[in-house]
Scaffold this active site. Structure first.
Site, short mmCIF file in Angstrom:
data_model
loop_
_atom_site.label_atom_id
_atom_site.label_comp_id
_atom_site.label_asym_id
_atom_site.label_seq_id
_atom_site.Cartn_x
_atom_site.Cartn_y
_atom_site.Cartn_z
NE ARG A 1 -2.52 1.09 3.51
CZ ARG A 1 -3.21 0.85 4.63
NH1 ARG A 1 -4.47 0.45 4.55
NH2 ARG A 1 -2.66 0.98 5.81
CE LYS B 1 -2.39 4.84 7.01
NZ LYS B 1 -3.58 5.43 7.58
CD GLU C 1 -12.02 5.98 4.58
OE1 GLU C 1 -11.38 5.38 5.45
OE2 GLU C 1 -11.55 6.31 3.48
N1 PLP Z 1 -9.43 4.49 6.59
C1 PLP Z 1 -8.57 5.48 6.92
C2 PLP Z 1 -8.85 6.84 6.43
C3 PLP Z 1 -7.44 5.20 7.71
O1 PLP Z 1 -6.61 6.18 8.06
C4 PLP Z 1 -7.23 3.87 8.15
C5 PLP Z 1 -6.06 3.54 8.95
O2 PLP Z 1 -5.03 3.19 8.49
C6 PLP Z 1 -8.12 2.87 7.74
C7 PLP Z 1 -9.21 3.22 6.98
C8 PLP Z 1 -7.91 1.44 8.13
O3 PLP Z 1 -6.84 0.86 7.43
P1 PLP Z 1 -5.97 -0.30 8.06
O4 PLP Z 1 -6.91 -1.35 8.47
O5 PLP Z 1 -5.05 -0.73 6.96
O6 PLP Z 1 -5.23 0.29 9.20
C1 COI Z 2 -4.02 3.62 11.44
O1 COI Z 2 -5.01 2.98 11.80
O2 COI Z 2 -2.89 3.11 11.43
C2 COI Z 2 -4.12 5.00 11.00
O3 COI Z 2 -3.27 5.42 10.29
C3 COI Z 2 -5.28 5.78 11.45
C4 COI Z 2 -4.99 7.14 12.02
C5 COI Z 2 -4.23 7.14 13.30
C6 COI Z 2 -4.49 8.11 11.03
#
Ligand code: PLP
Ligand code: COI
Length: 342
Positions: A82, A185, A221
């Protein structure tokens, strides 16, 4: 902060300095050898692309301690992938995925005294960032970049923890539009969510549920986590159309619901009206920081839906137990998701 001065049993999600970070520079078209250095500030040109035009990306991962005292990562290869997908969108040079995983292991090992004990429920949060630190004036990608990986011991992202959070659907703010950067991200996606988050917190909500920017009708989301709902007995989550972050927890939860719980899963448009209907019986959000956080209520203007008397729903609890059990190797890691640091 010295590890011995940290109360690992009462951590929130706040910045705490640890000892060592990992740094790599990109100059003249190549990434240098990465190195571990003491955590600290560095100089940056006021003309840096990140400072002027926000050219930066990041990741979020966790190192967990198992009951046996081993330190493990969860699907780090997915974060490596990612990171490069985000890099591609922001015209940041890609970084070798194997080297990235090795770097994460090294920085965790160097800060292993900061990994909270298994029974605290905490984790060593790992924050890789890549910033365009080369100076630029016209809007164009930097010529120089810095990749830094630092770590912070953390507890739950939402202080409510597994008790469930109250969320508000926003008709005023959106997070990302089709064709934009929602799936990456990138730092910029988060800067714009601070004001909506502040406003909703002042009203007593933990976060906002963002709707799609076109129809203002379908759930995107939760700002820092992906959204799930149990509707008609099926596990539904918004489909990945480029405006939401493809969460690694989201992907894992879909796999667990389907393969371990035998549930029908649906990646589809979920209209906000649906969560106010009785056929929607549970809702939760997922993320590295949020893990699986139950949603106790959803509010839109005067309308409020309280789920299950504010108790976490049955599916939510099952998925939480499965996911966190695998992550700490208390349940069999059938899918090979857990990677040992040493
Ligand atoms: N959506 C957003 C905007 C986020 O910042 C995150 C965190 O990383 C997620 C979803 C969830 O992603 P993940 O499960 O890879 O941490
Ligand atoms: C995460 O879940 O790792 C995120 O990046 C979410 C947030 C702290 C920005």
């Amino acid at each position: 902060m010295k590890a011995e001065d940290i109360d690992f049993y009462n951590l929130g999600f706040e910045f705490i300095e640890t000892e060592t970070m990992y740094v790599v520079d990109y100059k003249e078209g190549t990434w240098s050898e990465g190195k571990l250095v003491p955590f600290g500030s560095f100089e940056i040109s006021p003309g840096a692309c990140i400072l002027n035009y926000g050219q930066g990306i990041f990741e979020g991962m966790k190192a967990l301690k198992t009951k046996d005292g081993e330190i493990v990562l969860f699907r780090p290869g997915e974060n490596a992938k990612r990171l490069n997908e985000s890099a591609e969108r922001m015209l940041i040079p890609s970084y070798d995925e194997e080297t990235f995983i090795e770097a994460v292991k090294q920085v965790v090992k160097a800060n292993k005294q900061y990994v909270p004990p298994a029974d605290s429920g905490g984790a060593l949060y790992i924050r890789p960032i890549i910033i365009g630190n080369g100076p630029i004036l016209g809007v164009a990608p930097a010529k120089e970049y810095k990749l830094i990986i630092f770590t912070v011991p953390v507890g739950p992202y939402f202080p409510e923890g597994f008790k469930g959070i109250d969320l508000e659907i926003s008709l005023k703010y959106t997070r990302a539009a089709p064709g934009g950067t929602g799936y990456a991200k990138t730092c910029c996606n988060y800067a714009g969510t601070m004001k909506p988050a502040k406003e909703t917190k002042e009203k007593g909500f933990a976060q906002i549920i963002y709707l799609d920017a076109v129809h203002k009708r379908y759930i995107d989301e939760v700002g820092t986590a992906n959204f799930f709902a149990v509707i008609d007995g099926k596990l539904a989550t918004p489909k990945l159309t480029g405006t939401i972050l493809p969460g690694i927890t989201r992907k894992s939860v879909l796999e667990l619901a389907s393969r371990e719980l035998g549930m029908d899963i649906e990646e589809r448009d979920i209209s906000y009206e649906e969560v106010f209907e009785d056929r929607c019986t549970e809702a939760f959000c997922t993320g590295t920081a949020a893990v699986i956080t139950p949603i106790a209520s959803i509010t839109l203007n005067e309308k409020k839906r309280v789920f299950n008397n504010r108790e976490p729903g049955e599916i939510t609890v099952k998925l939480y137990d499965l996911l966190t059990g695998i992550q700490r190797l208390e349940k069999e890691d059938k899918y090979g998701w857990v990677v040992k640091v040493e």
